[in-house]
Design a protein around this motif. Sequence first.
Motif, short mmCIF file in Angstrom:
data_model
loop_
_atom_site.label_atom_id
_atom_site.label_comp_id
_atom_site.label_asym_id
_atom_site.label_seq_id
_atom_site.Cartn_x
_atom_site.Cartn_y
_atom_site.Cartn_z
N SER A 36 -34.07 21.05 24.34
CA SER A 36 -34.74 20.32 23.25
C SER A 36 -34.11 18.95 23.03
CB SER A 36 -34.76 21.14 21.97
OG SER A 36 -33.47 21.51 21.58
N TYR A 86 -43.12 26.81 21.07
CA TYR A 86 -42.18 25.71 21.29
C TYR A 86 -42.58 24.92 22.53
CZ TYR A 86 -39.33 27.91 17.73
OH TYR A 86 -38.89 28.44 16.54
N GLY A 89 -45.45 22.80 21.78
CA GLY A 89 -45.04 21.71 20.90
C GLY A 89 -44.18 20.64 21.56
N ALA A 93 -43.77 16.90 20.20
CA ALA A 93 -42.46 16.56 19.61
C ALA A 93 -41.93 15.27 20.21
CB ALA A 93 -41.48 17.70 19.84
N THR A 96 -44.05 12.33 18.93
CA THR A 96 -43.74 12.00 17.54
C THR A 96 -42.40 11.29 17.42
OG1 THR A 96 -45.03 13.89 16.79
CG2 THR A 96 -43.47 12.94 15.21
N GLY A 119 -39.77 14.71 14.96
CA GLY A 119 -40.48 15.24 16.11
C GLY A 119 -39.83 16.46 16.71
N GLY A 120 -38.54 16.33 17.02
CA GLY A 120 -37.83 17.38 17.73
C GLY A 120 -37.50 18.60 16.89
N VAL A 123 -42.00 18.81 14.08
CA VAL A 123 -43.19 19.10 14.87
C VAL A 123 -42.98 20.34 15.74
CG1 VAL A 123 -44.67 18.23 16.73
CG2 VAL A 123 -44.05 16.72 14.83
N LEU A 124 -41.81 20.44 16.32
CA LEU A 124 -41.53 21.59 17.19
C LEU A 124 -41.60 22.91 16.42
CD1 LEU A 124 -41.03 21.87 20.16
CD2 LEU A 124 -38.59 21.77 19.72
#
Length: 180
Positions: A36, A86, A89, A93, A96, A119-120, A123-124
Amino acid sequence: MERNLTHIALFAALIAILGLVPKIDLAGGVPITAQSLGIMLCGTVLGAKRGALAVLLFLALVALGLPLLSGGRGGLGVFTGPSVGYLVGFPLAAFTAGWVVERTTLPLGIAATAGAVIGGIGVLYIFGIPGMALVLGKSLSEAAFLGMAFLPGDLIKSVLAGLITRALAQMRPGSVLSRA
């Protein structure tokens, strides 16, 4: 064009390399991984569009069966497991995170950290938690409780994404395409 393709391929490879860092499995079957951080860096360094494309390339390679996810996982089966939300997403992510860095006038390190958090993490989790709930047969609140176990590590990765992005910009001005 060629430079963009090279950056996209390099960052897809970065995500794969970060999968080599040993994972930590949590209850629920979704591992904590360094990948991630790669998703966050795709957005903060490459920008919204290129970052999302790098992640899509990575996911396409995983879908083709290459064992690029942490623990050597790959193939279409990973898209039916607890981490499916995930995975879905990931591109959003990165997009974003890049969008936040591109649109803000904050200093780059702060903007990249904020983009990585929004984002990370934000959003995720919006995609990951419902995906985990669906696959595991849990309620959203139960899945959110399981998902919150990732938060401390994800916050550390967000700060690292900000620091790495800023350091890269200092070492090679113009290499951070989200601000180019």
